[in-house]
Design a protein around this motif. Sequence first.
Motif, PDB file in Angstrom:
ATOM      1  N   GLY A 133       0.828  -1.192   0.000  1.00 29.05           N
ATOM      2  CA  GLY A 133       0.000   0.000   0.000  1.00 29.05           C
ATOM      3  C   GLY A 133       0.866   1.246   0.000  1.00 29.05           C
ATOM      4  N   PHE A 134       0.477   2.222  -0.823  1.00 29.47           N
ATOM      5  CA  PHE A 134       1.148   3.521  -0.852  1.00 29.47           C
ATOM      6  C   PHE A 134       0.169   4.594  -0.428  1.00 29.47           C
ATOM      7  CE2 PHE A 134       3.773   1.290  -4.012  1.00 29.47           C
ATOM      8  CZ  PHE A 134       5.054   1.682  -3.649  1.00 29.47           C
ATOM      9  N   ASP A 135       0.665   5.586   0.303  1.00 25.53           N
ATOM     10  CA  ASP A 135      -0.134   6.773   0.575  1.00 25.53           C
ATOM     11  C   ASP A 135       0.676   7.997   0.217  1.00 25.53           C
ATOM     12  OD1 ASP A 135      -2.421   8.275   1.743  1.00 25.53           O
ATOM     13  OD2 ASP A 135      -0.849   8.985   3.086  1.00 25.53           O
ATOM     14  N   THR A 176       0.240  15.064   2.383  1.00 24.76           N
ATOM     15  CA  THR A 176       0.680  16.450   2.290  1.00 24.76           C
ATOM     16  C   THR A 176       2.116  16.643   2.742  1.00 24.76           C
ATOM     17  OG1 THR A 176      -0.277  16.856   4.468  1.00 24.76           O
ATOM     18  CG2 THR A 176      -1.639  17.364   2.571  1.00 24.76           C
ATOM     19  N   SER A 177       2.636  15.725   3.561  1.00 27.78           N
ATOM     20  CA  SER A 177       3.992  15.867   4.069  1.00 27.78           C
ATOM     21  C   SER A 177       4.976  14.913   3.419  1.00 27.78           C
ATOM     22  CB  SER A 177       4.017  15.653   5.591  1.00 27.78           C
ATOM     23  OG  SER A 177       3.522  14.375   5.931  1.00 27.78           O
ATOM     24  N   GLY A 178       4.474  13.872   2.762  1.00 28.66           N
ATOM     25  CA  GLY A 178       5.367  12.916   2.133  1.00 28.66           C
ATOM     26  C   GLY A 178       4.625  11.706   1.615  1.00 28.66           C
ATOM     27  N   ALA A 179       5.394  10.725   1.168  1.00 32.30           N
ATOM     28  CA  ALA A 179       4.838   9.471   0.664  1.00 32.30           C
ATOM     29  C   ALA A 179       5.310   8.336   1.564  1.00 32.30           C
ATOM     30  CB  ALA A 179       5.288   9.224  -0.770  1.00 32.30           C
ATOM     31  N   ARG A 180       4.444   7.311   1.717  1.00 32.24           N
ATOM     32  CA  ARG A 180       4.762   6.206   2.603  1.00 32.24           C
ATOM     33  C   ARG A 180       4.364   4.882   1.947  1.00 32.24           C
ATOM     34  NH1 ARG A 180       6.112   5.801   7.954  1.00 32.24           N
ATOM     35  NH2 ARG A 180       5.568   3.863   9.033  1.00 32.24           N
ATOM     36  N   ILE A 181       5.145   3.839   2.229  1.00 37.18           N
ATOM     37  CA  ILE A 181       4.849   2.490   1.775  1.00 37.18           C
ATOM     38  C   ILE A 181       4.641   1.588   2.977  1.00 37.18           C
ATOM     39  CG2 ILE A 181       7.288   1.809   1.664  1.00 37.18           C
ATOM     40  CD1 ILE A 181       6.618   0.062  -0.741  1.00 37.18           C
ATOM     41  N   PHE A 184      -2.979   2.243  -4.242  1.00 33.11           N
ATOM     42  CA  PHE A 184      -2.525   3.614  -4.013  1.00 33.11           C
ATOM     43  C   PHE A 184      -3.624   4.424  -3.329  1.00 33.11           C
ATOM     44  CE2 PHE A 184      -0.045   2.200  -7.669  1.00 33.11           C
ATOM     45  CZ  PHE A 184       1.243   2.588  -7.301  1.00 33.11           C
ATOM     46  N   SER A 185      -3.208   5.223  -2.369  1.00 33.27           N
ATOM     47  CA  SER A 185      -4.097   6.173  -1.695  1.00 33.27           C
ATOM     48  C   SER A 185      -3.565   7.577  -1.927  1.00 33.27           C
ATOM     49  CB  SER A 185      -4.136   5.867  -0.193  1.00 33.27           C
ATOM     50  OG  SER A 185      -4.656   6.958   0.545  1.00 33.27           O
ATOM     51  N   GLY A 186      -4.468   8.520  -2.155  1.00 33.89           N
ATOM     52  CA  GLY A 186      -4.065   9.908  -2.363  1.00 33.89           C
ATOM     53  C   GLY A 186      -4.991  10.852  -1.628  1.00 33.89           C
ATOM     54  N   THR A 187      -4.648  12.124  -1.599  1.00 36.83           N
ATOM     55  CA  THR A 187      -5.487  13.109  -0.930  1.00 36.83           C
ATOM     56  C   THR A 187      -6.774  13.328  -1.722  1.00 36.83           C
ATOM     57  OG1 THR A 187      -4.064  14.784  -1.971  1.00 36.83           O
ATOM     58  CG2 THR A 187      -3.703  14.330   0.351  1.00 36.83           C
ATOM     59  N   PRO A 220      -2.228   5.614   6.671  1.00 35.52           N
ATOM     60  CA  PRO A 220      -3.041   5.346   5.475  1.00 35.52           C
ATOM     61  C   PRO A 220      -2.401   4.330   4.532  1.00 35.52           C
ATOM     62  CG  PRO A 220      -3.046   7.683   5.971  1.00 35.52           C
ATOM     63  CD  PRO A 220      -2.041   7.057   6.903  1.00 35.52           C
ATOM     64  N   SER A 221      -1.079   4.280   4.479  1.00 33.08           N
ATOM     65  CA  SER A 221      -0.427   3.297   3.614  1.00 33.08           C
ATOM     66  C   SER A 221      -0.760   1.884   4.058  1.00 33.08           C
ATOM     67  CB  SER A 221       1.093   3.512   3.604  1.00 33.08           C
ATOM     68  OG  SER A 221       1.627   3.439   4.919  1.00 33.08           O
ATOM     69  N   PHE A 222      -0.885   1.658   5.376  1.00 33.75           N
ATOM     70  CA  PHE A 222      -1.284   0.346   5.893  1.00 33.75           C
ATOM     71  C   PHE A 222      -2.710   0.034   5.440  1.00 33.75           C
ATOM     72  CE2 PHE A 222      -2.860  -2.751   8.869  1.00 33.75           C
ATOM     73  CZ  PHE A 222      -1.766  -3.535   9.221  1.00 33.75           C
ATOM     74  N   GLY A 223      -3.596   1.041   5.516  1.00 36.11           N
ATOM     75  CA  GLY A 223      -4.964   0.837   5.055  1.00 36.11           C
ATOM     76  C   GLY A 223      -5.033   0.528   3.573  1.00 36.11           C
ATOM     77  N   ALA A 224      -4.180   1.190   2.769  1.00 36.81           N
ATOM     78  CA  ALA A 224      -4.132   0.889   1.336  1.00 36.81           C
ATOM     79  C   ALA A 224      -3.661  -0.545   1.111  1.00 36.81           C
ATOM     80  CB  ALA A 224      -3.209   1.878   0.627  1.00 36.81           C
TER      81      ALA A 224
END
Length: 500
Positions: free
Chosen positions: A33-35, A38-43, A100-103, A485-489
């Motif tokens: 999962g990726f998120d 606003t502050s960065g990207a996470r896997i 993928f998750s985005g704003t 959110p990356s975990f949720g994705a």
Amino acid sequence: MLCNTKKERLLILLLIRAMLPAEGLASLPCFVGFDLGTSGARISIIRPSNDSSSYQELHSDTVSWSDEKRYDDPDAWMSAVAILLEGSAAYLSSVASICFSGTSASCLLIDRANAGAVTRRPRMYDYDVCHSVDPIYGVRALTRLESFAPPQHTTRSPTSSLAKLLAWHEQTPLTKQEALAHQADYLALQFLSENKACGSGPSNFRSVSSDWHNCLKLGYDVRNLCWPSWLLDCLSQANIDPRNVLPEKVVSPGEPFGTISRRMAERFGLPATTVIVGGTTDSNAAFFASCPSTANVGTAVTSLGSTLAIKQTSRNYIEDASVGVYSHRFPSVLMPASTSEAYWLAGGASNVGCAVLRQQNFTNDELRDLSLLIDPNVDSHYRYYPLTKKGERFPVADSNKEPILHPVPNDRAEYLHGILQGISDVECGGYLALSKLGADPPIPHTIFTSGGGGKNEMWRSMRQRRLTDTFKENVQVLRAQNSEPSFGAAVLAAAHLRVS
């Protein structure tokens, strides 16, 4: 023609399963999962736990945005995703699917005939068409929307995807090859196979695939699962062809789009059978991270990140654009098998949030130390509305709402107390708005907290007291075990394999 039927989605799933190794799904145990926030990207990379009722996180990593890597730059998004994948090399050969998750409502325009090249730069989640460089285009867009969108529809918001699309067209008419893609859609597009069966056509042609959650603010009818007639009429009368500009495929978050492209599989060492699934928005992803194994009505999640967002599982669909409330359809891949009725994720997203703490120059050490000096059972006499700039989305939609951060006391602990209380008041107002609009149940019984603000135990106690005072009924506020959110994705990436 633009609707997606259940039969069509199941056929896609069967096609993808036919491409998997004969020895079964156990050979591909990892889910990514990726998120993009606003502050960065996470896997996050996960696998099912031993009892199969929850997930174990095997790996996570973050790339922060810098001046050179802006949160609204598609090249920066892809660069961050590449860095995160390259840092996860030990797990990639076992990846089964990616999400993928985005704003929310962050979108851009691409050229379908030129491999999805960006034609107009992103307008992010908080972009207000009435506060742009030349607001006349936004005013025209909203005027057009008022003639077509149902009363209180979420697309009437000046930050909705549809408002942004119409404002773009007012400024410079769309070409026949331009299509709208949300942040998560765009990233999925970069990874999807170029095979026609996976959404591509001849030569460099690309089509956009999206999901229920990202398309809500574009006007997608999440109750009937199709593009509504009022939206098609609105676009057509603006001389925009809906067949060109709208995503061609809209699925449940977690349902397959298709398989990965050979180019991306070879670049990162991912299996050629890796499935790209429908994405989601950041606050919804935070919900699935916080309570991935339950869809019990009355469960809620408050996301305390740069901005504040709340979600509550409800039996009823509720919506009111005047207070920024909308309902997402709960993903079909996460619904209990015994449940036939739809559940809804009712909520909204405020521009208030933890970003204001950075704006007011609170350091991490200050936040930790000063919080110890605050009594969560005592109210601050300051009545702040801690926005970082003019404009609010929820629990009131007001493009002209100004921040209230004065007077500033000499004591930094008092100032922090007032700001945290102000954010708590917006949270209370949000859940109260859901209750008044008919959420079922009207009061959340348990609220999990995600985001950086969820780590502050003093603040959790303050929020629980103020929520209980608001509803005159005990509301339990807990820190979520998994809140990214990356975990949720990643949970959504894993969930499609539950569909039979």
